[in-house]
Write a protein that holds these residues in place. Structure first.
Motif, PDB file in Angstrom:
ATOM      1  N   LEU A   1       0.763  -0.887   0.473  1.00  0.00           N
ATOM      2  CA  LEU A   1       0.353  -0.205   0.199  1.00  0.00           C
ATOM      3  C   LEU A   1       0.647   1.479  -0.259  1.00  0.00           C
ATOM      4  CD1 LEU A   1      -2.924  -1.058   2.053  1.00  0.00           C
ATOM      5  CD2 LEU A   1      -3.282  -0.867   0.005  1.00  0.00           C
ATOM      6  N   GLU A   2       1.984   0.952   0.662  1.00  0.00           N
ATOM      7  CA  GLU A   2       1.994   2.404   0.578  1.00  0.00           C
ATOM      8  C   GLU A   2       3.372   2.743  -0.580  1.00  0.00           C
ATOM      9  OE1 GLU A   2       2.736   0.088   2.793  1.00  0.00           O
ATOM     10  OE2 GLU A   2       1.260   1.907   4.662  1.00  0.00           O
ATOM     11  N   ASP A   3       3.866   1.562  -1.277  1.00  0.00           N
ATOM     12  CA  ASP A   3       4.970   1.420  -2.322  1.00  0.00           C
ATOM     13  C   ASP A   3       3.630   2.496  -3.624  1.00  0.00           C
ATOM     14  OD1 ASP A   3       6.595   0.352  -2.086  1.00  0.00           O
ATOM     15  OD2 ASP A   3       6.447  -1.391  -3.158  1.00  0.00           O
ATOM     16  N   ALA A   4       1.482   2.227  -2.995  1.00  0.00           N
ATOM     17  CA  ALA A   4       1.330   2.301  -4.345  1.00  0.00           C
ATOM     18  C   ALA A   4       1.000   4.271  -3.681  1.00  0.00           C
ATOM     19  CB  ALA A   4      -0.335   2.298  -3.941  1.00  0.00           C
ATOM     20  N   SER A   5       0.983   4.005  -2.878  1.00  0.00           N
ATOM     21  CA  SER A   5       0.520   5.270  -1.934  1.00  0.00           C
ATOM     22  C   SER A   5       1.868   6.277  -2.224  1.00  0.00           C
ATOM     23  CB  SER A   5       0.490   6.026  -0.570  1.00  0.00           C
ATOM     24  OG  SER A   5       0.525   6.992   0.107  1.00  0.00           O
ATOM     25  N   HIS A   6       2.589   5.961  -2.392  1.00  0.00           N
ATOM     26  CA  HIS A   6       4.136   7.737  -2.930  1.00  0.00           C
ATOM     27  C   HIS A   6       3.736   7.626  -4.126  1.00  0.00           C
ATOM     28  CE1 HIS A   6       5.708   7.380   1.007  1.00  0.00           C
ATOM     29  NE2 HIS A   6       6.254   6.079   0.916  1.00  0.00           N
ATOM     30  N   PHE A   7       3.564   6.213  -5.324  1.00  0.00           N
ATOM     31  CA  PHE A   7       3.267   6.207  -6.726  1.00  0.00           C
ATOM     32  C   PHE A   7       2.234   7.521  -7.147  1.00  0.00           C
ATOM     33  CE2 PHE A   7       1.162   5.725 -10.598  1.00  0.00           C
ATOM     34  CZ  PHE A   7       2.220   5.794 -11.572  1.00  0.00           C
ATOM     35  N   ALA A   8       1.001   7.871  -5.690  1.00  0.00           N
ATOM     36  CA  ALA A   8       0.405   7.853  -6.898  1.00  0.00           C
ATOM     37  C   ALA A   8       0.463   9.952  -6.319  1.00  0.00           C
ATOM     38  CB  ALA A   8      -1.087   7.890  -5.841  1.00  0.00           C
ATOM     39  N   VAL A   9       1.127   9.843  -5.542  1.00  0.00           N
ATOM     40  CA  VAL A   9       0.737  11.139  -4.496  1.00  0.00           C
ATOM     41  C   VAL A   9       1.611  11.673  -5.964  1.00  0.00           C
ATOM     42  CG1 VAL A   9       2.777  12.477  -2.761  1.00  0.00           C
ATOM     43  CG2 VAL A   9       1.407  10.889  -2.210  1.00  0.00           C
ATOM     44  N   ARG A  10       3.338  11.282  -6.293  1.00  0.00           N
ATOM     45  CA  ARG A  10       4.444  11.678  -7.578  1.00  0.00           C
ATOM     46  C   ARG A  10       2.795  11.480  -8.797  1.00  0.00           C
ATOM     47  NH1 ARG A  10       7.115   7.640  -5.393  1.00  0.00           N
ATOM     48  NH2 ARG A  10       7.159   6.067  -7.813  1.00  0.00           N
ATOM     49  N   TYR A  11       1.827  10.509  -9.020  1.00  0.00           N
ATOM     50  CA  TYR A  11       1.536  10.989 -10.508  1.00  0.00           C
ATOM     51  C   TYR A  11       0.827  12.023 -10.533  1.00  0.00           C
ATOM     52  CZ  TYR A  11      -1.637   9.685 -14.516  1.00  0.00           C
ATOM     53  OH  TYR A  11      -1.881   9.229 -15.677  1.00  0.00           O
ATOM     54  N   GLY A  12       0.249  12.286  -8.797  1.00  0.00           N
ATOM     55  CA  GLY A  12      -1.140  13.722  -9.108  1.00  0.00           C
ATOM     56  C   GLY A  12      -0.033  14.789  -9.167  1.00  0.00           C
ATOM     57  N   ALA A  13       0.927  14.610  -8.643  1.00  0.00           N
ATOM     58  CA  ALA A  13       1.319  16.303  -8.173  1.00  0.00           C
ATOM     59  C   ALA A  13       2.493  16.776 -10.093  1.00  0.00           C
ATOM     60  CB  ALA A  13       2.745  16.066  -7.084  1.00  0.00           C
ATOM     61  N   GLU A  14       2.709  15.443 -10.561  1.00  0.00           N
ATOM     62  CA  GLU A  14       2.694  15.494 -11.623  1.00  0.00           C
ATOM     63  C   GLU A  14       1.361  16.309 -12.842  1.00  0.00           C
ATOM     64  OE1 GLU A  14       4.351  12.259 -12.779  1.00  0.00           O
ATOM     65  OE2 GLU A  14       6.396  12.289 -11.823  1.00  0.00           O
ATOM     66  N   HIS A  15       0.476  15.850 -12.321  1.00  0.00           N
ATOM     67  CA  HIS A  15      -0.289  15.601 -13.179  1.00  0.00           C
ATOM     68  C   HIS A  15      -2.262  16.305 -12.640  1.00  0.00           C
ATOM     69  CE1 HIS A  15       1.131  12.550 -14.585  1.00  0.00           C
ATOM     70  NE2 HIS A  15       0.676  12.673 -16.200  1.00  0.00           N
ATOM     71  N   GLY A  16      -1.676  17.754 -11.645  1.00  0.00           N
ATOM     72  CA  GLY A  16      -2.289  18.686 -11.225  1.00  0.00           C
ATOM     73  C   GLY A  16      -3.750  17.404 -10.306  1.00  0.00           C
ATOM     74  N   LEU A  17      -3.483  17.005  -9.564  1.00  0.00           N
ATOM     75  CA  LEU A  17      -4.675  15.801  -9.257  1.00  0.00           C
ATOM     76  C   LEU A  17      -4.518  16.090  -8.142  1.00  0.00           C
ATOM     77  CD1 LEU A  17      -4.485  12.774 -11.394  1.00  0.00           C
ATOM     78  CD2 LEU A  17      -5.770  15.063 -11.821  1.00  0.00           C
ATOM     79  N   THR A  18      -5.724  16.187  -7.822  1.00  0.00           N
ATOM     80  CA  THR A  18      -5.957  16.525  -5.694  1.00  0.00           C
ATOM     81  C   THR A  18      -5.953  15.156  -5.373  1.00  0.00           C
ATOM     82  OG1 THR A  18      -7.393  18.205  -6.262  1.00  0.00           O
ATOM     83  CG2 THR A  18      -7.295  16.850  -4.244  1.00  0.00           C
ATOM     84  N   PHE A  19      -5.480  14.891  -4.780  1.00  0.00           N
ATOM     85  CA  PHE A  19      -4.700  13.292  -3.551  1.00  0.00           C
ATOM     86  C   PHE A  19      -6.113  13.077  -2.692  1.00  0.00           C
ATOM     87  CE2 PHE A  19      -2.650  10.325  -0.487  1.00  0.00           C
ATOM     88  CZ  PHE A  19      -2.702   9.279  -1.557  1.00  0.00           C
ATOM     89  N   VAL A  20      -6.910  12.197  -2.758  1.00  0.00           N
ATOM     90  CA  VAL A  20      -8.245  11.878  -1.832  1.00  0.00           C
ATOM     91  C   VAL A  20      -7.144  11.079  -0.914  1.00  0.00           C
ATOM     92  CG1 VAL A  20     -10.129  11.144  -1.418  1.00  0.00           C
ATOM     93  CG2 VAL A  20      -9.424  13.330  -3.457  1.00  0.00           C
TER      94      VAL A  20
END
Length: 411
Positions: free
Chosen positions: A129-148
């Motif tokens: 879950l932590e690996d997926a979370s780190h990826f989601a935060v990076r991907y969201g920041a790169e694409h201007g998405l709000t992290f839920v």
């Protein structure tokens, strides 16, 4: 409380008003059978009956409703093993918000497909879950998405707390709530609401024995964390700091449950309540099965927090429980290799009222004499006493019998 914690009772009340009508106010009913079994008054909150089969809709929707117009237009990203993912995907689609969901590579297929069916883009990334979370935060920041975030967010915590509001509104004299803990969002929100309504109520958390991460954080212990658990929905290695602070302040205890008790709880809920609950959702009942003497005569609310379980895994859980109860067993019988012996054995088993499900012979990889054979049977019986009756009949008929897979070794 408002100065100490990131979520207040008022936040939970406002969340309840915001999400009303968009999520189901699920049933909250007493289980007479479980109450008798556990020597307590057991009430069940059927959050597995939400549209996406999980309470996670509540916090996800409350968070989505808090977004600005610009944030809604840009879209959101979430990380989840399944239930939070489906909650975000479903309500984002309903509200017209683009959603991307990151899920660990091992996520059960049913949860992946259900998430996609709600219109979200799904990315499978990471082994934890932590690996997926780190990826989601990076991907969201790169694409201007709000992290839920699935749990460590005040709006999400407040939304989850609405479960307790409904339970205590329906049954105000509950004296104990037993709540599963993964990252801690559900129990945090519920504890804020419940303790504000009734400061004397006991709030007990439950973690899978393989993932005691919140217990370690709160009690400063260092129990090992990791492994394959049936309760993957609460298999969190790093709990949230916001949820941790609420749990430290308001939760009375944290219990750990074994995989066997989780399996038994899932099976009991199907057999007794005729309701499908995933491992995480059955954790509260599993805790009571393991420590029922501690809660004798109490009036207890349990949250069946999710029902998304893979059908193949569910079938395995049910058959394993049948084996533990002595209802499904494998017999190994030394048999003379002569005509009529199989019919005689079948007659003895059928005459005792048992059912033969599988039959196969072993003539090569066995220690029986060359003129003999090893007969292996899978049989179904009513219970362990009935199994013992069948085995006694076979032994009386002159056969050497070894019982395997009955849950407690050979008889």
């Amino acid at each position: 409380m408002s100065k100490l914690l990131s979520v207040t009772y008022g936040d939970v009340v406002r969340a309840a008003a915001a999400i009303r009508g968009a999520v189901i106010e699920t049933r909250f009913e007493q289980s007479r059978t479980l109450s008798k079994l556990l020597d307590a008054e057991i009430w069940l909150k059927f959050e597995n009956l939400q549209f996406t089969a999980s309470y996670k809709e509540r916090g996800a929707l409350n968070k989505l409703l808090s977004l600005t117009d610009a944030e809604r237009a840009s879209g959101v990203i979430a990380m989840s093993a399944g239930n939070h993912a489906q909650g975000v995907a479903y309500h984002a689609h309903r509200l017209g918000i683009p959603a991307t969901i990151v899920m660990p590579a091992w996520t059960p297929t049913i949860k992946v497909e259900n998430t996609r069916s709600h219109g979200a883009a799904v990315l499978l990334e990471g082994h934890t879950l932590e690996d997926a979370s780190h990826f989601a935060v990076r991907y969201g920041a790169e694409h201007g998405l709000t992290f839920v975030h699935p749990f460590n967010d005040p709006a999400v915590i407040a939304g989850q707390g609405t479960v307790a509001l409904e339970m205590l509104n329906a049954t105000p004299d509950l004296d104990t709530l037993i709540v599963p803990i993964g990252g801690g969002g559900l129990i945090s929100g519920m504890a804020v609401a419940a303790k504000a309504i009734n400061p004397k109520i006991k709030v007990i958390g439950v973690e899978a024995q393989l993932y005691p991460s919140m217990l370690n954080a709160v009690k400063k212990s260092s129990l090992p964390v990791g492994g394959d658990t049936l309760a993957e929905g609460i298999a969190v290695t790093t709990p949230g700091d916001r949820t941790k602070s609420i749990i430290e302040a308001l939760v009375d205890d944290i219990l750990l449950v074994s995989e066997a008790d989780i399996e038994r709880a899932v099976a009991l809920l199907i057999n007794i309540e005729k309701t499908v609950v995933e491992g995480a959702g059955a954790a509260g009942l599993a805790a009571l099965l393991a420590a029922k003497r501690l809660y004798k005569d109490r009036k207890i609310g349990l949250v069946l927090c999710g029902g998304n379980i893979d059908t193949r895994l569910l079938a395995s859980v049910l058959t394993r429980e049948m084996a533990r109860e002595g209802r499904l067993s494998r017999l190994s019988i030394d048999l003379p290799d002569r005509p009529g012996q199989l019919a005689r054995v079948s007659g003895l088993i059928g005459g005792a009222g048992a059912n033969i499900l599988e039959v196969y012979h072993q003539r090569i990889f066995t220690d029986v004499p060359a003129k003999g054979t090893e007969l292996n049977l899978v049989i179904e019986t009513r219970d362990r006493a009935h199994l013992e009756q069948v085995v006694s009949g076979l032994k009386a008929g002159g056969y050497a019998v070894l019982v395997k897979g009955s849950g407690s070794g050979a008889l």
